[in-house]
Design a protein around this motif. Structure first.
Motif, PDB file in Angstrom:
ATOM      1  N   PHE A 199       0.864  -1.173   0.000  1.00  0.00           N
ATOM      2  CA  PHE A 199       0.000   0.000   0.000  1.00  0.00           C
ATOM      3  C   PHE A 199       0.907   1.232   0.000  1.00  0.00           C
ATOM      4  O   PHE A 199       2.079   1.147   0.368  1.00  0.00           O
ATOM      5  CB  PHE A 199      -0.853   0.052   1.275  1.00  0.00           C
ATOM      6  N   VAL A 200       0.356   2.376  -0.350  1.00  0.00           N
ATOM      7  CA  VAL A 200       1.073   3.636  -0.222  1.00  0.00           C
ATOM      8  C   VAL A 200       0.628   4.274   1.094  1.00  0.00           C
ATOM      9  O   VAL A 200      -0.561   4.412   1.350  1.00  0.00           O
ATOM     10  CB  VAL A 200       0.772   4.589  -1.400  1.00  0.00           C
ATOM     11  N   CYS A 201       1.586   4.629   1.915  1.00  0.00           N
ATOM     12  CA  CYS A 201       1.327   5.253   3.215  1.00  0.00           C
ATOM     13  C   CYS A 201       1.771   6.716   3.123  1.00  0.00           C
ATOM     14  O   CYS A 201       2.920   6.993   2.773  1.00  0.00           O
ATOM     15  CB  CYS A 201       2.117   4.506   4.276  1.00  0.00           C
ATOM     16  N   ASN A 209      -2.447   8.350   6.233  1.00  0.00           N
ATOM     17  CA  ASN A 209      -3.461   7.778   5.339  1.00  0.00           C
ATOM     18  C   ASN A 209      -2.820   6.663   4.529  1.00  0.00           C
ATOM     19  O   ASN A 209      -1.663   6.772   4.119  1.00  0.00           O
ATOM     20  CB  ASN A 209      -4.020   8.847   4.394  1.00  0.00           C
ATOM     21  N   SER A 236      -3.373   4.070   1.171  1.00  0.00           N
ATOM     22  CA  SER A 236      -4.131   3.924  -0.071  1.00  0.00           C
ATOM     23  C   SER A 236      -5.081   2.734   0.022  1.00  0.00           C
ATOM     24  O   SER A 236      -4.759   1.722   0.644  1.00  0.00           O
ATOM     25  CB  SER A 236      -3.179   3.730  -1.254  1.00  0.00           C
ATOM     26  N   GLU A 244      -5.876   0.911  -2.459  1.00  0.00           N
ATOM     27  CA  GLU A 244      -5.406  -0.064  -3.441  1.00  0.00           C
ATOM     28  C   GLU A 244      -3.973  -0.465  -3.131  1.00  0.00           C
ATOM     29  O   GLU A 244      -3.178   0.342  -2.667  1.00  0.00           O
ATOM     30  CB  GLU A 244      -5.467   0.572  -4.838  1.00  0.00           C
ATOM     31  N   TYR A 283      -0.276  -2.235  -4.608  1.00  0.00           N
ATOM     32  CA  TYR A 283       0.497  -2.183  -5.850  1.00  0.00           C
ATOM     33  C   TYR A 283       1.592  -3.234  -5.831  1.00  0.00           C
ATOM     34  O   TYR A 283       2.131  -3.558  -4.779  1.00  0.00           O
ATOM     35  CB  TYR A 283       1.135  -0.797  -6.021  1.00  0.00           C
ATOM     36  N   GLN A 290       3.742   4.891  -8.128  1.00  0.00           N
ATOM     37  CA  GLN A 290       2.640   5.508  -7.393  1.00  0.00           C
ATOM     38  C   GLN A 290       3.151   6.446  -6.304  1.00  0.00           C
ATOM     39  O   GLN A 290       2.603   7.531  -6.106  1.00  0.00           O
ATOM     40  CB  GLN A 290       1.732   4.433  -6.801  1.00  0.00           C
ATOM     41  N   TYR A 319       2.386  10.484  -6.124  1.00  0.00           N
ATOM     42  CA  TYR A 319       1.874  11.221  -4.966  1.00  0.00           C
ATOM     43  C   TYR A 319       2.809  12.361  -4.579  1.00  0.00           C
ATOM     44  O   TYR A 319       2.349  13.451  -4.262  1.00  0.00           O
ATOM     45  CB  TYR A 319       1.651  10.298  -3.765  1.00  0.00           C
TER      46      TYR A 319
END
Length: 81
Positions: free
Chosen positions: A43-45, A53, A55, A57, A59, A67, A71
């Motif tokens: 995930f993207v944090c 937050n 993500s 979705e 990856y 990604q 961001y």
């Protein structure tokens, strides 16, 4: 950025613009990093203003770096004066 403890996150060569966005964000308290879901998905944090937050979705390798830098560029363009 490719390997952490034997996990292959892929290689990504960021652009000069993406690096400038990354540096500006870090200098201004915006931190974006991968958060492992498994050995092959992340995930993207995003940490900003003491809020975190994640993500919705996940990856795969290489895509996670694309990604993350997407961001960084987004926040750079949104908040840089």
């Amino acid at each position: 950025m490719a390997t952490t403890k034997g996990i292959d996150m892929g290689d990504y060569l960021y652009t000069t613009k993406e690096f400038d966005a990354y540096k500006w964000c870090v200098d201004n308290g915006i931190y974006i990093s991968p958060l492992a879901l498994s050995a092959t998905k992340w995930f993207v944090c995003i940490e900003m203003n003491k809020k975190i937050n994640v993500s919705p979705e996940s990856y795969g390798k290489i895509e996670i770096w694309k990604q993350i830098f997407k961001y960084y560029t987004y926040y750079y363009e949104k908040y840089k004066k």
